[in-house]
Design a protein around this motif. Structure first.
Motif, PDB file in Angstrom:
ATOM      1  N   TYR A  93       0.946  -1.264  -0.001  1.00  9.92           N
ATOM      2  CA  TYR A  93       0.207  -0.160   0.002  1.00  9.92           C
ATOM      3  C   TYR A  93       0.719   1.118  -0.076  1.00  9.92           C
ATOM      4  O   TYR A  93       0.490   2.315  -0.926  1.00  9.92           O
ATOM      5  CB  TYR A  93      -0.996   0.105   1.206  1.00  9.92           C
ATOM      6  CG  TYR A  93      -2.173  -0.765   0.935  1.00  9.92           C
ATOM      7  CD1 TYR A  93      -3.277  -0.475   0.177  1.00  9.92           C
ATOM      8  CD2 TYR A  93      -2.443  -1.821   1.855  1.00  9.92           C
ATOM      9  CE1 TYR A  93      -4.130  -1.331   0.189  1.00  9.92           C
ATOM     10  CE2 TYR A  93      -3.412  -2.727   1.660  1.00  9.92           C
ATOM     11  CZ  TYR A  93      -4.575  -2.333   0.650  1.00  9.92           C
ATOM     12  OH  TYR A  93      -5.531  -3.201   0.593  1.00  9.92           O
ATOM     13  N   VAL A  94       1.932   1.082   0.690  1.00  7.38           N
ATOM     14  CA  VAL A  94       2.756   2.131   0.862  1.00  7.38           C
ATOM     15  C   VAL A  94       3.399   2.548  -0.787  1.00  7.38           C
ATOM     16  O   VAL A  94       3.497   3.933  -1.248  1.00  7.38           O
ATOM     17  CB  VAL A  94       4.044   2.348   1.909  1.00  7.38           C
ATOM     18  CG1 VAL A  94       5.069   3.304   1.777  1.00  7.38           C
ATOM     19  CG2 VAL A  94       3.490   2.276   3.236  1.00  7.38           C
ATOM     20  N   ALA A  95       3.817   1.630  -1.477  1.00  8.31           N
ATOM     21  CA  ALA A  95       4.267   1.684  -2.652  1.00  8.31           C
ATOM     22  C   ALA A  95       3.324   2.247  -3.416  1.00  8.31           C
ATOM     23  O   ALA A  95       3.910   2.805  -4.572  1.00  8.31           O
ATOM     24  CB  ALA A  95       5.018   0.349  -3.101  1.00  8.31           C
ATOM     25  N   LEU A  96       2.072   1.685  -3.477  1.00  8.80           N
ATOM     26  CA  LEU A  96       1.115   2.312  -4.399  1.00  8.80           C
ATOM     27  C   LEU A  96       0.862   3.746  -4.161  1.00  8.80           C
ATOM     28  O   LEU A  96       0.712   4.610  -4.879  1.00  8.80           O
ATOM     29  CB  LEU A  96      -0.109   1.615  -4.290  1.00  8.80           C
ATOM     30  CG  LEU A  96      -1.555   2.006  -4.921  1.00  8.80           C
ATOM     31  CD1 LEU A  96      -0.998   1.876  -6.339  1.00  8.80           C
ATOM     32  CD2 LEU A  96      -2.674   1.188  -4.570  1.00  8.80           C
ATOM     33  N   ALA A  97       0.905   4.136  -3.014  1.00  9.24           N
ATOM     34  CA  ALA A  97       0.414   5.636  -2.654  1.00  9.24           C
ATOM     35  C   ALA A  97       1.867   6.447  -2.960  1.00  9.24           C
ATOM     36  O   ALA A  97       1.824   7.634  -3.792  1.00  9.24           O
ATOM     37  CB  ALA A  97       0.679   5.733  -1.211  1.00  9.24           C
ATOM     38  N   ASN A 147       4.057   9.989  -6.921  1.00 12.63           N
ATOM     39  CA  ASN A 147       5.294  10.793  -7.819  1.00 12.63           C
ATOM     40  C   ASN A 147       4.819  10.825  -9.216  1.00 12.63           C
ATOM     41  O   ASN A 147       5.429  11.715  -9.918  1.00 12.63           O
ATOM     42  CB  ASN A 147       6.201   9.510  -7.735  1.00 12.63           C
ATOM     43  CG  ASN A 147       7.130   9.410  -6.547  1.00 12.63           C
ATOM     44  OD1 ASN A 147       7.475  10.371  -5.693  1.00 12.63           O
ATOM     45  ND2 ASN A 147       7.534   8.182  -6.283  1.00 12.63           N
ATOM     46  N   THR A 148       3.804  10.389  -9.499  1.00  7.30           N
ATOM     47  CA  THR A 148       3.030  10.601 -10.902  1.00  7.30           C
ATOM     48  C   THR A 148       2.635  12.066 -10.909  1.00  7.30           C
ATOM     49  O   THR A 148       2.887  12.639 -11.940  1.00  7.30           O
ATOM     50  CB  THR A 148       1.902   9.622 -11.039  1.00  7.30           C
ATOM     51  OG1 THR A 148       2.344   8.314 -11.031  1.00  7.30           O
ATOM     52  CG2 THR A 148       1.271   9.870 -12.310  1.00  7.30           C
ATOM     53  N   TRP A 149       1.915  12.417 -10.007  1.00 10.27           N
ATOM     54  CA  TRP A 149       1.363  13.776  -9.747  1.00 10.27           C
ATOM     55  C   TRP A 149       2.653  14.792  -9.744  1.00 10.27           C
ATOM     56  O   TRP A 149       2.662  15.780 -10.528  1.00 10.27           O
ATOM     57  CB  TRP A 149       0.610  13.936  -8.609  1.00 10.27           C
ATOM     58  CG  TRP A 149      -0.857  13.386  -8.615  1.00 10.27           C
ATOM     59  CD1 TRP A 149      -1.205  12.679  -9.566  1.00 10.27           C
ATOM     60  CD2 TRP A 149      -1.502  13.245  -7.518  1.00 10.27           C
ATOM     61  NE1 TRP A 149      -2.370  12.074  -9.522  1.00 10.27           N
ATOM     62  CE2 TRP A 149      -2.520  12.097  -8.133  1.00 10.27           C
ATOM     63  CE3 TRP A 149      -1.574  13.225  -6.388  1.00 10.27           C
ATOM     64  CZ2 TRP A 149      -3.753  11.722  -7.222  1.00 10.27           C
ATOM     65  CZ3 TRP A 149      -2.698  12.874  -5.520  1.00 10.27           C
ATOM     66  CH2 TRP A 149      -3.611  12.159  -5.944  1.00 10.27           C
ATOM     67  N   ARG A 197      -4.372  10.276 -17.945  1.00  2.89           N
ATOM     68  CA  ARG A 197      -4.027   8.966 -18.492  1.00  2.89           C
ATOM     69  C   ARG A 197      -3.043   8.170 -17.468  1.00  2.89           C
ATOM     70  O   ARG A 197      -3.095   7.110 -17.204  1.00  2.89           O
ATOM     71  CB  ARG A 197      -3.560   8.896 -19.970  1.00  2.89           C
ATOM     72  CG  ARG A 197      -4.490   9.218 -20.894  1.00  2.89           C
ATOM     73  CD  ARG A 197      -4.098   8.878 -22.174  1.00  2.89           C
ATOM     74  NE  ARG A 197      -5.060   9.200 -23.369  1.00  2.89           N
ATOM     75  CZ  ARG A 197      -4.990   9.091 -24.670  1.00  2.89           C
ATOM     76  NH1 ARG A 197      -4.056   8.323 -24.931  1.00  2.89           N
ATOM     77  NH2 ARG A 197      -6.012   9.245 -25.346  1.00  2.89           N
ATOM     78  N   LEU A 198      -1.925   8.967 -17.319  1.00  2.93           N
ATOM     79  CA  LEU A 198      -0.892   8.334 -16.585  1.00  2.93           C
ATOM     80  C   LEU A 198      -1.378   8.285 -14.962  1.00  2.93           C
ATOM     81  O   LEU A 198      -1.283   6.776 -14.436  1.00  2.93           O
ATOM     82  CB  LEU A 198       0.525   9.337 -16.073  1.00  2.93           C
ATOM     83  CG  LEU A 198       1.289   9.498 -17.303  1.00  2.93           C
ATOM     84  CD1 LEU A 198       2.195  10.332 -17.107  1.00  2.93           C
ATOM     85  CD2 LEU A 198       1.728   8.133 -17.845  1.00  2.93           C
ATOM     86  N   THR A 199      -2.313   9.147 -14.590  1.00  2.00           N
ATOM     87  CA  THR A 199      -2.803   8.663 -12.972  1.00  2.00           C
ATOM     88  C   THR A 199      -3.796   7.624 -13.333  1.00  2.00           C
ATOM     89  O   THR A 199      -3.631   6.792 -12.186  1.00  2.00           O
ATOM     90  CB  THR A 199      -3.557   9.900 -12.795  1.00  2.00           C
ATOM     91  OG1 THR A 199      -2.785  11.303 -12.493  1.00  2.00           O
ATOM     92  CG2 THR A 199      -4.220   9.785 -11.188  1.00  2.00           C
ATOM     93  N   GLY A 200      -4.464   7.430 -14.091  1.00  2.00           N
ATOM     94  CA  GLY A 200      -5.513   6.357 -14.415  1.00  2.00           C
ATOM     95  C   GLY A 200      -4.789   4.886 -14.613  1.00  2.00           C
ATOM     96  O   GLY A 200      -5.280   3.848 -13.716  1.00  2.00           O
ATOM     97  N   ILE A 201      -3.893   4.837 -15.279  1.00  2.00           N
ATOM     98  CA  ILE A 201      -2.972   3.735 -15.439  1.00  2.00           C
ATOM     99  C   ILE A 201      -2.340   3.432 -14.157  1.00  2.00           C
ATOM    100  O   ILE A 201      -2.324   2.153 -13.794  1.00  2.00           O
ATOM    101  CB  ILE A 201      -1.983   3.843 -16.536  1.00  2.00           C
ATOM    102  CG1 ILE A 201      -2.823   4.154 -18.052  1.00  2.00           C
ATOM    103  CG2 ILE A 201      -1.028   2.975 -16.628  1.00  2.00           C
ATOM    104  CD1 ILE A 201      -1.778   4.461 -18.986  1.00  2.00           C
ATOM    105  N   VAL A 202      -1.548   4.206 -13.451  1.00  2.00           N
ATOM    106  CA  VAL A 202      -1.077   4.030 -12.208  1.00  2.00           C
ATOM    107  C   VAL A 202      -1.939   3.521 -11.148  1.00  2.00           C
ATOM    108  O   VAL A 202      -1.696   2.320 -10.491  1.00  2.00           O
ATOM    109  CB  VAL A 202      -0.309   5.349 -11.582  1.00  2.00           C
ATOM    110  CG1 VAL A 202       0.022   5.068 -10.165  1.00  2.00           C
ATOM    111  CG2 VAL A 202       0.672   5.790 -12.399  1.00  2.00           C
ATOM    112  N   LEU A 203      -3.310   3.844 -11.059  1.00  2.00           N
ATOM    113  CA  LEU A 203      -4.130   3.491 -10.194  1.00  2.00           C
ATOM    114  C   LEU A 203      -4.714   2.106 -10.255  1.00  2.00           C
ATOM    115  O   LEU A 203      -4.680   1.207  -9.790  1.00  2.00           O
ATOM    116  CB  LEU A 203      -5.525   4.444  -9.999  1.00  2.00           C
ATOM    117  CG  LEU A 203      -5.274   5.845  -9.451  1.00  2.00           C
ATOM    118  CD1 LEU A 203      -6.407   6.516  -9.237  1.00  2.00           C
ATOM    119  CD2 LEU A 203      -4.936   5.343  -7.616  1.00  2.00           C
ATOM    120  N   VAL A 204      -4.789   1.840 -11.782  1.00  2.00           N
ATOM    121  CA  VAL A 204      -5.579   0.461 -12.280  1.00  2.00           C
ATOM    122  C   VAL A 204      -4.438  -0.590 -12.086  1.00  2.00           C
ATOM    123  O   VAL A 204      -4.570  -1.430 -11.634  1.00  2.00           O
ATOM    124  CB  VAL A 204      -6.048   0.550 -13.748  1.00  2.00           C
ATOM    125  CG1 VAL A 204      -6.493  -0.783 -14.218  1.00  2.00           C
ATOM    126  CG2 VAL A 204      -7.292   1.531 -13.746  1.00  2.00           C
TER     127      VAL A 204
END
Length: 345
Positions: free
Chosen positions: A84-88, A93-95, A122-129
């Motif tokens: 979860y930390v890595a995902l956050a 970092n994407t933003w 697109r980058l934000t959506g891809i990162v989340l998915v």
């Protein structure tokens, strides 16, 4: 005597290895290619690919670098929470990278305001998915890995259970024989036996190398009372013993093998040698015993149960950095253990 368990490698360890870094870079290039070829991308797809690849690589490498800097703080954290930390961190970092890239290059790259916003979304959506899918896959993988480790531990304990009764019965018979004739030696034997079985019943854990060698030495003292002049011991261990950590009962069963499949089967007995050498990054432990039938040494397989148990323990504890090898040389059976001075976190 026991230290904190470190027998299992931390999930972050694989992130610092070269194959992982290479795959991260290649995956970033693949993702940039998909974005450039997707409908709605900028007219100049080559420029769009270059920009997307740069942003993606910076996001990925910055996330890896942040996790590396936080590795000590995350060392005691449960693997799922680390995910979860890595995902956050990946989302943050994407933003951050997208905002910095837009601020620095909005007047250089020929992209409209709408193209920048589209790329950012697109980058934000891809990162989340991708991150959520990866998180689910990681949780399933980690559960399967834990089940495999527990199954392996149960197998190792079953293997050791096959060895202990043989030793216990022989030791008790020796103690009975010594009670009347040499009561002081019988008392020492029972104290050593209690120490060994206390370690065996304590369950899987990690201990200092010096403590594991002390258990092996107690075992040899017990057997020397049983075999008398048939057993000679050459103990070449530096004082103090080099600082290292090993799984409990990973070396003592190998010494037990040297007695059961060597001294016990040789009519005239022989010498069991224990050597410990500090090679800097590694501690090398060597156990040597005579063979009952040197002519048939190539087919000698009596050590297999203890070897499998100890090899699996050491490889699991060191994540493959430590190793155990065994073979015949000059009519003697030699078992060599290489233990990293510092175990894998």
């Amino acid at each position: 005597m026991a230290g904190p368990s470190t027998s299992q490698s931390h999930p972050l360890d694989s992130l610092w290895q070269a194959p992982t870094l290479i795959w991260v870079v290649l995956a970033g290039l693949g993702l940039a290619t998909v974005l450039a070829l997707a409908p709605g991308a900028a007219a100049d797809r080559v420029v769009y690919f270059g920009l997307a690849a740069m942003v993606i690589q910076w996001i990925a490498l910055l996330t890896l670098a942040t996790l590396y800097l936080l590795r000590n703080a995350l060392a005691g954290t449960r693997p799922v929470r680390v995910a979860y930390v890595a995902l956050a961190l990946l989302v943050l970092n994407t933003w951050m990278v997208s905002a910095i890239t837009w601020w620095l290059m909005r007047g250089v790259w020929p992209l409209t305001q709408e193209s920048w916003e589209s790329l950012f979304l697109r980058l934000t959506g891809i990162v989340l998915v991708v991150g959520l899918l990866g998180l689910g896959a990681f949780q399933n993988h980690w559960r399967a890995r834990q089940l495999a480790v527990r199954a392996k531990q149960a197998e190792l304990e079953a293997l050791q259970a096959r060895i202990r009764p043989h030793f216990l019965f022989n030791t008790l018979n020796t103690g009975v024989a010594l009670v009347h004739q040499r009561p002081e030696e019988a008392e020492r034997l029972l104290v050593d036996l209690a120490d060994l079985f206390r370690a065996a019943l304590a369950g899987p854990r990690d201990i200092r190398l010096s403590d594991e060698l002390a258990l092996a030495h107690r075992y040899l003292e017990i057997e020397s009372l049983r075999f008398g002049d048939r057993l000679k011991i050459e103990w070449r261990v530096p004082d103090p013993v080099p600082e290292a950590t090993v799984p409990a009962l990973s070396i003592q069963p190998l010494v037990e093998n040297a007695i059961r499949h060597g001294i016990e089967r040789v009519a005239g007995g022989g010498t069991v040698e224990m050597d410990v050498v500090d090679e800097g990054d590694e501690i090398v432990v060597t156990i040597t015993n005579p063979l009952p039938n040197p002519a048939g040494a190539a087919g000698h397989g009596g050590h297999s149960v203890g070897l499998r148990s100890s090899r699996a323990r050491i490889e699991a504890f060191t994540s493959g950095r430590g190793r155990l090898t065994a073979g015949v040389e000059n009519d003697r059976y030699i078992t060599t253990i290489r233990i990293p001075r510092k175990p894998t976190p």
